[in-house]
Design a protein around this motif. Structure first.
Motif, PDB file in Angstrom:
ATOM      1  N   THR A 185      43.186  11.159 119.263  1.00  0.00           N
ATOM      2  CA  THR A 185      43.698  11.328 120.860  1.00  0.00           C
ATOM      3  C   THR A 185      45.003  12.159 120.713  1.00  0.00           C
ATOM      4  OG1 THR A 185      42.985   9.303 121.254  1.00  0.00           O
ATOM      5  CG2 THR A 185      44.386   9.831 122.604  1.00  0.00           C
ATOM      6  N   ILE A 186      45.995  12.077 119.727  1.00  0.00           N
ATOM      7  CA  ILE A 186      47.358  12.622 119.941  1.00  0.00           C
ATOM      8  C   ILE A 186      47.194  14.029 119.565  1.00  0.00           C
ATOM      9  CG2 ILE A 186      49.430  12.756 119.028  1.00  0.00           C
ATOM     10  CD1 ILE A 186      49.533   9.705 118.387  1.00  0.00           C
ATOM     11  N   ARG A 187      46.337  14.303 118.483  1.00  0.00           N
ATOM     12  CA  ARG A 187      46.273  15.822 117.796  1.00  0.00           C
ATOM     13  C   ARG A 187      44.997  16.573 118.221  1.00  0.00           C
ATOM     14  NH1 ARG A 187      49.179  18.956 116.501  1.00  0.00           N
ATOM     15  NH2 ARG A 187      48.884  19.608 114.438  1.00  0.00           N
ATOM     16  N   GLY A 188      44.134  15.879 118.933  1.00  0.00           N
ATOM     17  CA  GLY A 188      42.888  16.418 119.320  1.00  0.00           C
ATOM     18  C   GLY A 188      42.154  17.231 118.097  1.00  0.00           C
TER      19      GLY A 188
ATOM     20  N   ALA B 245      49.927  23.450 110.417  1.00  0.00           N
ATOM     21  CA  ALA B 245      50.500  23.155 111.818  1.00  0.00           C
ATOM     22  C   ALA B 245      49.284  23.051 112.660  1.00  0.00           C
ATOM     23  CB  ALA B 245      51.400  24.259 112.291  1.00  0.00           C
ATOM     24  N   SER B 246      48.193  23.898 112.522  1.00  0.00           N
ATOM     25  CA  SER B 246      47.055  23.568 113.461  1.00  0.00           C
ATOM     26  C   SER B 246      46.169  22.266 112.891  1.00  0.00           C
ATOM     27  CB  SER B 246      46.059  24.569 113.132  1.00  0.00           C
ATOM     28  OG  SER B 246      45.255  24.498 111.627  1.00  0.00           O
ATOM     29  N   GLY B 247      46.184  21.723 111.862  1.00  0.00           N
ATOM     30  CA  GLY B 247      45.714  20.422 111.692  1.00  0.00           C
ATOM     31  C   GLY B 247      44.546  20.748 110.879  1.00  0.00           C
ATOM     32  N   ARG B 248      43.878  21.692 110.965  1.00  0.00           N
ATOM     33  CA  ARG B 248      42.582  22.028 110.373  1.00  0.00           C
ATOM     34  C   ARG B 248      42.848  23.087 109.136  1.00  0.00           C
ATOM     35  NH1 ARG B 248      42.115  22.325 116.122  1.00  0.00           N
ATOM     36  NH2 ARG B 248      40.356  21.185 116.492  1.00  0.00           N
ATOM     37  N   VAL B 249      43.111  21.941 108.067  1.00  0.00           N
ATOM     38  CA  VAL B 249      43.398  22.556 106.792  1.00  0.00           C
ATOM     39  C   VAL B 249      42.192  23.084 105.893  1.00  0.00           C
ATOM     40  CG1 VAL B 249      44.903  21.819 104.866  1.00  0.00           C
ATOM     41  CG2 VAL B 249      45.410  21.039 107.126  1.00  0.00           C
ATOM     42  N   PRO B 250      41.998  24.227 105.615  1.00  0.00           N
ATOM     43  CA  PRO B 250      40.821  24.394 104.533  1.00  0.00           C
ATOM     44  C   PRO B 250      41.113  23.935 103.314  1.00  0.00           C
ATOM     45  CG  PRO B 250      42.441  26.373 105.087  1.00  0.00           C
ATOM     46  CD  PRO B 250      42.988  25.179 105.889  1.00  0.00           C
TER      47      PRO B 250
END
Length: 442
Positions: A410-413, A85-90
């Motif tokens: 742009t959309i997700r930063g 959900a954060s978009g920062r996937v390890p």
């Protein structure tokens, strides 16, 4: 309606621990198990069973993309959902690890069929072509889905494609990554083999039409607009106008809109769509952002498939409304996508307004008024992205669309390298230097 019984071909399917515990050359020679018509039929059914895995089209492959796209949020304390959900996937994310295995299980099952079926004497040429066509289609689909998650699919000049394992083996990490261009060449080759070998029938099975439709999508992702438009038009000519009821495809099996529909029945493992969205509390919730997006567009038809539960929770009901249901199906390819592929292909290769007829066919079916003008290429991209988000919400397209349109940052930063997932750290480690990690992932 007679249900299809997908038979588990156990010799082809392995658990995650099997992949880790075995040395690549010690794998069971699965193709030797395909020796007659019965075992060949079971092997083909086994590919579909692998496709139903909970970490693939059983739900999580699509759910994961909706999470990173901002359409879903983690509503229970599970780290891998929160990471998505954060978009920062390890590199150690559970979905990233398990999806890799699920995808290559399909590839491996298809490879076994492709290697063995030509040598099965009980089969006539028509039967062999049908079985091989299904295997090539399903392998092409799995390779494409692997490329979209783990490879720089948006850049055909990139070296970061995927391992193209073409023989039976559960060791894709022993194969070096192909370039993105060569990955697409293999995917297209598999789909063309399917087109050349298959006929048409139930959308529960691979078909010539489904292979054309998927190949249209593959060409679109490469900005090969002429090829995408030609194939999309062929599919539209074969299937005709959109059914008038947008919601029919979710309430009626084998609806007129279904091109490739993955069927779930009680004999199958529970469909994780329902389990993860209808537990109390659910593991995954539709974001308020998606609910607001649909509401602001007056999406009365498409919005009917999303419910607000209270306490900050929302849910998608495309795949059922109960935690344990008798197999709500997963729609992998459907007719409205062909209209939107053709709209994009025409609009982006010519004049933006060339997209209007097909865009409006989809909008009108959803109860929205027609658009009359698209003033620029940038406006066309915005229009396409919004229309596809509404039409295919929770069907696994929005993340890949925002990436290939260059709108993700742009959309997700998020940082640009997060347009794709990392190769699982485990796979990097066991490859002994053969697999190279995606840029900027540690």
């Amino acid at each position: 309606m007679m249900k299809i019984k997908h038979i588990l071909f156990s010799a082809l399917l392995f658990s995650a621990c099997d992949v880790l515990d075995q040395q690549p050359e010690d794998l069971i020679p699965t193709s030797e198990a395909i020796i007659d018509k019965q075992s060949a039929t079971s092997a083909v059914n086994g590919i579909y069973h692998a496709l139903q895995d909970g970490d693939y089209y059983g739900g999580r492959y699509i759910l994961a993309t909706e999470m990173v796209a901002g359409n879903g949020t983690a509503s229970a304390f599970q780290a891998f959902w929160q990471e998505l959900a954060s978009g920062r996937v390890p590199v150690s994310n559970f979905h990233v690890e398990d999806s890799w295995i699920a995808l290559y299980n399909v590839v491996n099952a298809a490879n076994a069929v492709i290697e063995a079926v030509p040598n099965v004497g009980e089969l006539d040429e028509s039967e062999k072509n049908d079985m091989l066509g299904q295997a090539y289609f399903l392998r092409g689909l799995a390779f494409f889905d692997a490329l979209r998650q783990y490879g720089e699919f948006y850049n055909t000049g990139s070296e970061f494609g995927i391992p193209l394992k073409l023989q039976p083996s559960l060791a894709p990490s022993e194969t070096a990554r192909a370039t993105v261009a060569n990955s697409y060449v293999q995917i297209e080759s598999d789909l063309q083999e399917a087109i050349d070998r298959l006929g048409n029938g139930s959308p529960f099975f691979a078909s010539q039409t489904a292979a054309k439709a998927l190949k249209a999508r593959v060409h679109l992702y490469q900005n090969e607009f002429g090829l995408a438009e030609t194939l999309a038009s062929e599919v539209i000519d074969e299937l005709g106008a959109l059914p008038p009821d947008y919601n029919e495809i979710y309430t009626t099996e084998e609806s007129a809109e279904a091109i490739f529909e993955l069927e779930f029945i009680q004999q199958d493992d529970p469909n994780v769509w329902s389990i993860e969205m209808y537990n109390n509390p659910p593991e995954v919730s539709v974001t308020d952002g998606l609910i607001d997006f649909l509401s602001n567009r007056n999406e009365n038809e498409r919005g009917m498939l999303f419910e607000t539960l209270g306490n900050g929770l929302n849910r998608c009901i495309k795949y059922g409304t109960e935690a344990i249901e008798d197999g709500e199906n997963t729609i992998v390819i459907r007719l409205s996508e062909m209209y939107l592929i053709r709209a994009e292909a025409l609009g982006r290769s010519g004049v933006p307004n060339d997209a209007l007829p097909d865009l409006n066919a989809v909008r009108n079916r959803a109860g929205l008024t027609s658009l009359t003008n698209i003033a620029s290429d940038a406006e066309l991209i915005t229009t396409l992205l919004n229309e596809r988000r509404a039409e295919f919400a929770y069907e696994g397209h929005y993340w890949f669309d925002m990436v290939r349109y260059g709108r993700m940052e742009t959309i997700r930063g998020l940082e640009s390298f997060r347009r794709i997932f990392p190769i699982p750290r485990r796979e990097i480690n066991i490859s002994d230097g053969t697999l190279v990690q995606n840029p900027e992932y540690n």
